[in-house]
Design an enzyme around this catalytic site. Structure first.
Site, PDB file in Angstrom:
ATOM      1  N   CYS A   2      -5.297   4.765 -15.644  1.00  0.00           N
ATOM      2  CA  CYS A   2      -3.830   4.413 -15.157  1.00  0.00           C
ATOM      3  C   CYS A   2      -3.253   5.539 -15.040  1.00  0.00           C
ATOM      4  O   CYS A   2      -3.593   6.692 -15.602  1.00  0.00           O
ATOM      5  CB  CYS A   2      -3.462   3.287 -16.190  1.00  0.00           C
ATOM      6  SG  CYS A   2      -4.392   1.981 -16.397  1.00  0.00           S
ATOM      7  N   ARG A  27      -4.748   7.090  -9.531  1.00  0.00           N
ATOM      8  CA  ARG A  27      -5.110   6.683 -10.907  1.00  0.00           C
ATOM      9  C   ARG A  27      -5.305   5.253 -11.042  1.00  0.00           C
ATOM     10  O   ARG A  27      -5.873   4.654 -12.048  1.00  0.00           O
ATOM     11  CB  ARG A  27      -4.602   7.186 -12.034  1.00  0.00           C
ATOM     12  CG  ARG A  27      -4.323   8.902 -12.016  1.00  0.00           C
ATOM     13  CD  ARG A  27      -3.432   9.229 -13.002  1.00  0.00           C
ATOM     14  NE  ARG A  27      -4.084   8.979 -14.373  1.00  0.00           N
ATOM     15  CZ  ARG A  27      -4.982   9.879 -15.096  1.00  0.00           C
ATOM     16  NH1 ARG A  27      -5.239  11.056 -14.531  1.00  0.00           N
ATOM     17  NH2 ARG A  27      -5.212   9.742 -16.060  1.00  0.00           N
ATOM     18  N   TRP A  76      -4.628   0.241 -13.507  1.00  0.00           N
ATOM     19  CA  TRP A  76      -6.245   0.074 -13.183  1.00  0.00           C
ATOM     20  C   TRP A  76      -6.631  -0.600 -14.259  1.00  0.00           C
ATOM     21  O   TRP A  76      -6.786  -0.429 -15.116  1.00  0.00           O
ATOM     22  CB  TRP A  76      -6.980   1.478 -12.867  1.00  0.00           C
ATOM     23  CG  TRP A  76      -8.329   1.136 -12.343  1.00  0.00           C
ATOM     24  CD1 TRP A  76      -9.512   1.245 -13.366  1.00  0.00           C
ATOM     25  CD2 TRP A  76      -8.886   0.891 -11.181  1.00  0.00           C
ATOM     26  NE1 TRP A  76     -10.637   1.052 -12.681  1.00  0.00           N
ATOM     27  CE2 TRP A  76     -10.128   0.699 -11.154  1.00  0.00           C
ATOM     28  CE3 TRP A  76      -8.126   0.650  -9.853  1.00  0.00           C
ATOM     29  CZ2 TRP A  76     -10.944   0.505 -10.221  1.00  0.00           C
ATOM     30  CZ3 TRP A  76      -8.987   0.188  -8.677  1.00  0.00           C
ATOM     31  CH2 TRP A  76     -10.344   0.412  -8.797  1.00  0.00           C
ATOM     32  N   ASN A 102      -2.171   4.237 -21.246  1.00  0.00           N
ATOM     33  CA  ASN A 102      -3.491   4.539 -20.291  1.00  0.00           C
ATOM     34  C   ASN A 102      -4.508   4.902 -21.354  1.00  0.00           C
ATOM     35  O   ASN A 102      -4.682   5.638 -22.142  1.00  0.00           O
ATOM     36  CB  ASN A 102      -3.220   5.770 -19.612  1.00  0.00           C
ATOM     37  CG  ASN A 102      -4.527   6.553 -18.953  1.00  0.00           C
ATOM     38  OD1 ASN A 102      -5.234   5.847 -18.588  1.00  0.00           O
ATOM     39  ND2 ASN A 102      -4.594   7.695 -18.774  1.00  0.00           N
ATOM     40  N   GLY A 103      -5.780   3.968 -21.306  1.00  0.00           N
ATOM     41  CA  GLY A 103      -6.994   4.192 -22.029  1.00  0.00           C
ATOM     42  C   GLY A 103      -7.473   2.522 -22.506  1.00  0.00           C
ATOM     43  O   GLY A 103      -7.293   1.593 -21.876  1.00  0.00           O
ATOM     44  N   GLU A 483     -31.445   6.137  -2.979  1.00  0.00           N
ATOM     45  CA  GLU A 483     -30.036   6.587  -3.223  1.00  0.00           C
ATOM     46  C   GLU A 483     -29.602   7.856  -2.819  1.00  0.00           C
ATOM     47  O   GLU A 483     -28.456   8.348  -2.032  1.00  0.00           O
ATOM     48  CB  GLU A 483     -29.446   6.261  -4.554  1.00  0.00           C
ATOM     49  CG  GLU A 483     -28.032   6.619  -4.860  1.00  0.00           C
ATOM     50  CD  GLU A 483     -26.960   5.801  -4.036  1.00  0.00           C
ATOM     51  OE1 GLU A 483     -27.361   4.901  -3.331  1.00  0.00           O
ATOM     52  OE2 GLU A 483     -25.700   6.293  -4.342  1.00  0.00           O
ATOM     53  N   LYS A 487     -26.974   8.756   0.372  1.00  0.00           N
ATOM     54  CA  LYS A 487     -25.869   9.728   0.220  1.00  0.00           C
ATOM     55  C   LYS A 487     -25.870  10.990   1.286  1.00  0.00           C
ATOM     56  O   LYS A 487     -24.965  11.016   1.776  1.00  0.00           O
ATOM     57  CB  LYS A 487     -26.013  10.423  -1.230  1.00  0.00           C
ATOM     58  CG  LYS A 487     -25.568   9.727  -2.575  1.00  0.00           C
ATOM     59  CD  LYS A 487     -24.154   9.487  -2.388  1.00  0.00           C
ATOM     60  CE  LYS A 487     -23.648   8.374  -2.206  1.00  0.00           C
ATOM     61  NZ  LYS A 487     -24.041   6.974  -2.176  1.00  0.00           N
ATOM     62  N   GLU A 490     -25.041   9.157   4.863  1.00  0.00           N
ATOM     63  CA  GLU A 490     -24.003   8.680   5.064  1.00  0.00           C
ATOM     64  C   GLU A 490     -22.687   9.606   5.331  1.00  0.00           C
ATOM     65  O   GLU A 490     -21.895   9.555   5.991  1.00  0.00           O
ATOM     66  CB  GLU A 490     -23.365   7.465   4.206  1.00  0.00           C
ATOM     67  CG  GLU A 490     -23.322   7.798   2.609  1.00  0.00           C
ATOM     68  CD  GLU A 490     -23.060   6.762   1.717  1.00  0.00           C
ATOM     69  OE1 GLU A 490     -22.712   5.433   2.284  1.00  0.00           O
ATOM     70  OE2 GLU A 490     -23.236   6.763   0.556  1.00  0.00           O
ATOM     71  N   HIS A 506     -49.657   6.758   3.285  1.00  0.00           N
ATOM     72  CA  HIS A 506     -49.772   5.477   3.994  1.00  0.00           C
ATOM     73  C   HIS A 506     -48.986   5.547   5.346  1.00  0.00           C
ATOM     74  O   HIS A 506     -48.833   4.606   5.925  1.00  0.00           O
ATOM     75  CB  HIS A 506     -49.568   4.174   3.124  1.00  0.00           C
ATOM     76  CG  HIS A 506     -50.239   4.062   1.933  1.00  0.00           C
ATOM     77  ND1 HIS A 506     -51.518   3.567   2.047  1.00  0.00           N
ATOM     78  CD2 HIS A 506     -49.988   4.002   0.749  1.00  0.00           C
ATOM     79  CE1 HIS A 506     -52.241   3.670   0.778  1.00  0.00           C
ATOM     80  NE2 HIS A 506     -51.124   3.751  -0.217  1.00  0.00           N
ATOM     81  N   LYS A 605     -14.747   2.014   2.815  1.00  0.00           N
ATOM     82  CA  LYS A 605     -14.955   1.871   1.457  1.00  0.00           C
ATOM     83  C   LYS A 605     -15.265   0.654   0.771  1.00  0.00           C
ATOM     84  O   LYS A 605     -16.568   0.410  -0.030  1.00  0.00           O
ATOM     85  CB  LYS A 605     -13.987   2.359   0.702  1.00  0.00           C
ATOM     86  CG  LYS A 605     -13.701   2.538  -0.704  1.00  0.00           C
ATOM     87  CD  LYS A 605     -14.886   3.551  -1.265  1.00  0.00           C
ATOM     88  CE  LYS A 605     -15.314   3.503  -2.745  1.00  0.00           C
ATOM     89  NZ  LYS A 605     -16.616   4.213  -2.988  1.00  0.00           N
TER      90      LYS A 605
END
Lengths: 610, 414
Positions: A2, A27, A76, A102-103, A483, A487, A490, A506, A605
């Site tokens: 945050c 944040r 957040w 924040n935390g 993955e 990456k 994209e 194969h 996103k």
């Protein structure tokens, strides 16, 4: 994650606080609030959604009111959905103390229970609200606010950056830090505090950084700093040399690189408060133990990177908890007329919690009577709400389109879930302890890996012109191959395929040639020799190899063209470390090719369409 | 640095029911030794004091065995009181003390041992419920192998019997003053053996402790251990892997069983793969089954769960102070609580403090006052004075087991 911004001094008003807060919006942006001090008391204004232009009248209902200062917060969500009551600042029962935090306060449930018994009333679902009530409690029969503040801090377990104002002491803001950043600055006619220098650059270029266990009292003319015990601390002044935009990205040129670098903290946040060493067990607050006790099999639904995390999750749940597990794409699950057996646990994985295909799958599963849990990053998101129960990964906002820290956060959470269910289903105490110890080491190991950025960049430059890549791995590392390839695809627009290493022979091995690099991912103990054989097959056909290998694997290093070593960890957690160099490899290849890594073409996103 | 041994009970004892109700876990016999015997021996060699940390109601019994409280300036070797009483652990314990390095050892779901350095202060209130979390929180180096195993369920006493018997008996033999009176038959002072007694010791010795009387026409197949002052009645058959505690009277046929001290099974009847607590009396003709008619694996249901024992042979497990009437027949793998009275067929587990006469339609609670009275009568026959602690133990266990007797609407069953 945050953001906090506070100001005390001349010209304090809502507009000034909100300007500062906007610099911190990266944040967190699900809700926000300001609390201004002046006139007869404290004036609170909170909203859900992105920060808007509130003015003094919005806050006090009085035009032309004069304020001595105030604190503000952009949120957040971690505990409690993004709603007005959950937005910060939070106040005590009397409305005389306001706190922005924040935390994560890990022992908030225990503290809240005690405060409720003492007669305090709570108006939010947050962990943070215990703070103003604790200060209020310590202030009973005393007017030593600093002592009450420090006594409160000593009771808190977890992380915090805190800003507090008290009606009884106008013209002062108290701040403190433990694990979450807090920066102070002196401007002409006023003093500022924020979670990040980004919010201060408009007012000053000289800042001081509080360290963990330090607090400060801010007034118009400056600040004093001390320890939590009240001993004075002298602080060095640091000049700010970055632009505001740079600072938002933590000094990194792109959000993606920042988020790659955020991963040690993201893993730490995912683990925080969720490991109970005294039981050799994980603790997952959002899911009833009874539900997990009766589970006989799991079915994971997800899309994209989250689907790859789900594939690792399958291996984790099957090997650590002996639970048969199936993984489906969200989009496929919905239309495949899925058969869900009794006592199947559906696990929906999504960073944003808004992925339309996964959300549709969750609804389909619920219609069919399945129990569904969500693994999401965004608190209060649609999938989190639809599931009704789940686990948040607490990775903080992920802005780069290519998912990085959310993936490692998801893997960390699936690892915890597998340990938790494994311990319920006969995993020995010893194995539980070994896994917990290994998970606890991951943040430091990830930090160590990130120091190899330059090494990975040099490798990337050598292969940036290739038009095709193969990624191969076995078992836990097969989803990592998928993955890693995703990456690269994209953000660099290079064709890349992830393949189980043994499947090369194969068919795909026909693609191997000098201009097609293969990334061989082989850091597991258990199956390393087999993957080594596949590496030999590639070399024999003239294919260049970039290997991700376990520290000390000189035999593989001697065979391949490039090698990136990762620290040792038990095989189930190897993917969490494997992926870091692959993210960096994709990143540096993409930037070398001039691609916009934060906003790759054709992608969004959060995919909210089916 | 001086080291103290702390024998601690942990929070995982419920599945030992009913063996753990009236005695500390370290006082459960298997293969002629208790863990207390093994630890005492190791402590003597290592010159370490032993302290006990047990459930509240067993403190008088435990402090009798291991008096004193832990010191403040000693390293502490915590040993789980549920460790198997394996004589081989003696050397391991001594080595741990000599080595002196902090460690934590586990087995399955339990902490088995930990060496806590002297600098670590013990919390003021350390109890069986809190000791494991406390030890885990100390973050001691985790031992990379499983050094100790534990009794996790009551049937484990029988399951491990055969494995532990040879070395434990060997330890008994080497530690005591025995002389070989016939081939493979070892007797301590005061042992009387009838000429007509037959001993087969090809598979293991028969060890007769102080004052044991073996009457006419008895038949032994070793390995067997008979505790001090016990009497083996005429025509009885005591077969391999049987250990009998002190001051018992044993008749009929006994095989691969543990009988704790002061228990009588004077007459005919078969007892096999069984555990029988102290102060038990089995009436004439009492027999147990230790094999299902299907010859299949025996599965137990208790404490709300089903447990596959992995055993084809398993007899009854009877808590201290229980009694059986004549011709009582106990089905395969049945658990009988503390201080219960059995009549007729016993086809279910029997809670503690029950008059179990289901074949005759009667299952009633046995009042604790009656149990205390019987205890007094039995003690006086052996010259023992009943103490307040003895009576309180029964009262506490009566309260602890109240829920067992209430679980089913009718009849009471575990």
């Amino acid at each position: 994650m945050c953001g906090i911004f506070g100001y005390v001094g001349d010209g304090a008003d809502a507009k000034l606080l909100i300007e500062g807060l906007k610099r911190l919006e990266y944040r967190g942006y699900d809700s926000w609030g300001v609390c201004l001090g002046g006139g007869p008391g404290l004036h609170l204004h909170r909203e859900v959604g992105r920060i808007t232009a509130a003015v003094a009248e919005d806050v006090t209902g009085v035009k032309g009111a004069a304020f001595w200062g105030g604190i503000s917060h952009t949120r957040w969500a971690t505990h409690g959905a993004p709603t007005v009551p959950n937005a910060h600042p939070h106040m005590d029962c009397t409305g005389r103390i306001a706190v922005a935090h924040n935390g994560i306060i890990e022992n908030h449930l225990e503290l809240k229970k005690r405060l409720l018994e003492q007669g305090h009333g709570f108006s939010s679902d947050t962990d943070s609200e215990v703070i103003p009530h604790l200060i209020e409690e310590f202030l009973k029969g005393s007017d030593d606010f600093d002592a009450a503040f420090r006594s409160t801090l000593r009771l808190l377990t977890g992380t915090y950056g805190i800003a507090v104002v008290w009606q009884g002491d106008p013209g002062r803001i108290r701040v403190a830090r433990m694990g979450s950043p807090m920066v102070l600055g002196k401007a002409k006619g006023g003093t500022l505090a924020a979670s990040d220098p980004a919010a201060l650059v408009a007012h000053t270029r000289d800042v001081i950084y509080l360290e963990d266990g330090e607090s400060a009292v801010l007034s118009r003319d400056g600040f004093t700093t001390c320890t939590l015990e009240g001993d004075p601390v002298s602080k060095a002044v640091h000049p700010i040399s970055f632009s505001a935009r740079d600072i938002e990205r933590g000094g990194y040129p792109t959000f993606m690189l920042k988020e790659i670098a955020d991963q040690p903290e993201a893993i730490r946040n995912a683990l925080r408060g969720r490991m109970v060493r005294s039981e050799g067990m994980a603790k997952l607050g959002g899911i009833e133990a009874d539900l997990l006790h009766r589970v006989q099999r799991c079915h994971i639904i997800a899309c994209g990177t989250s689907w790859h995390a789900g594939l690792v999750g399958k291996y984790l749940l099957e090997n650590l908890a002996h639970l048969p597990t199936q993984v489906s794409h969200g989009s496929e699950f919905r239309y495949a007329n899925p058969v869900l057996e009794k006592d199947t646990l559906m696990i929906a994985i999504s960073q944003s919690g808004e992925t339309a295909d996964t959300l549709a799958g969750v609804r389909e599963a619920r219609i069919r009577g399945a129990d569904v849990i969500g693994i999401c990053n965004v608190v209060g998101s649609s999938i989190a709400r639809e599931c009704g129960r789940g686990i948040y990964i607490h990775a903080g906002p992920e802005i780069g389109v290519a998912s990085t820290k959310a993936f490692t956060g998801q893997l960390t959470m699936l690892s915890l879930l597998a340990v938790y269910m494994g311990r319920m289903r006969g995993m020995s105490l010893r194995d539980g302890l070994l896994y917990l110890d290994a998970l606890e080491r991951l943040p430091q190991q990830t930090e160590a890996l990130l120091t190899k950025r330059e090494e990975v960049r040099r490798i990337a430059l050598r292969y940036a012109k290739a038009n095709n890549f193969l990624y191969v791995g076995r078992f836990y590392e097969y989803p990592v191959a998928l993955e890693g390839a995703l990456k690269l695809k994209e953000i660099s627009y290079i064709h890349a395929e992830g393949i189980p290493a043994a499947e090369l022979k194969h068919g795909p091995i026909a693609l191997v040639e000098a201009c097609v690099p293969t990334v061989v991912i082989s850091a597991q103990e258990g199956i390393r020799d087999k993957t080594m054989n596949n590496a030999h097959e590639i070399k024999a056909r003239g294919g260049p190899i970039i290997a991700v290998a376990q520290e000390g694997d000189t035999e593989l290093a001697d065979l391949v063209d490039e090698v990136i070593f990762i620290p040792r960890t038990p095989d189930p957690f190897v993917p969490i470390l494997d992926i870091i160099p692959l993210q960096l490899l994709a990143y540096y290849i993409a930037t070398e090719r001039g691609c916009d890594v934060d906003r790759p073409r054709h992608l969004a996103k959060s995919v909210t369409v089916e | 640095m001086k080291t103290e041994i702390i024998l601690f009970e942990d929070h995982c004892l419920a599945d030992m029911t009913p063996l753990h109700l009236t005695r500390p876990a370290f006082a459960i016999t298997c293969a002629c030794l208790t863990l207390a015997d093994v630890v005492r021996e190791a402590a003597r060699a290592a010159q370490a004091e032993v302290r006990a940390m047990v459930r509240d109601h067993l403190r008088p019994a435990a402090s009798g065995a291991f008096p004193g409280v832990p010191g403040t300036d000693t390293a502490k070797l915590f040993l789980n009181a549920s460790l198997l009483p394996d004589s081989a652990y003696d050397a391991a314990i001594r080595e741990m003390i000599a080595h002196g390095e902090a460690f934590l050892a586990t087995s399955g779901q339990r902490v088995t041992a930990a060496l806590v350095p002297a600098q670590r202060k013990l919390p003021e209130k350390l109890s069986p419920d809190s000791v494991t979390p406390w030890l885990l929180d100390l973050n001691l180096p985790l031992m990379d192998r499983e050094v100790f195993r534990t009794f996790d369920c009551q049937f484990h006493v029988i399951k491990h019997l055969k494995e532990l018997f040879p070395r434990n008996l060997e330890r008994r033999l080497s530690a005591g003053d025995f002389r070989e009176i016939r081939k493979g038959v070892w007797a301590a002072d005061g042992v009387q053996v009838a000429d007509t007694a037959v001993f087969h010791t090809e598979e293991g010795p028969v060890v007769l402790d102080r004052g044991v009387k073996v009457l006419d026409f008895t038949y032994f197949t070793g390995p067997v251990y008979v505790g001090a002052q016990s009497r083996i009645i005429e025509r009885s058959s005591v077969k391999e892997f049987t250990c009998i505690g002190q001051t018992c009277k044993i008749g009929g046929e006994v095989e691969e069983s543990v009988i704790e001290g002061f228990t009588n099974k004077q007459h005919h009847g078969f007892l096999g793969h069984a555990y029988v607590g102290s102060w038990v009396n089995l009436g004439a003709g009492t027999s147990n089954s230790d094999l299902k008619n299907t010859y299949g694996e025996i599965r137990l249901e208790f404490n709300g769960k089903r447990v596959d024992t992995g055993m084809q042979f398993l007899g009854c497990m009877i808590g201290d102070y229980s009694k059986s009437a004549i011709n009582t027949s106990i089905f395969t793998g049945k658990i009988v609580g503390v201080s219960s009275m059995l009549y007729g067929f016993v086809g279910q587990h029997v809670p503690s403090f029950c008059n179990y006469a289901r074949s005759f339609g009667q299952i009633t609670e046995c009042p604790v006052e009656q149990a205390i009275l019987i205890q007094k009568r039995m003690f006086s026959r052996r010259g023992i004075t009943q103490t307040e602690d003895d009576m309180q133990l029964l009262k506490t266990v009566f309260d602890m087991t109240r829920s067992e007797r209430l679980i089913s609407d009718e009849p009471p069953a575990l």
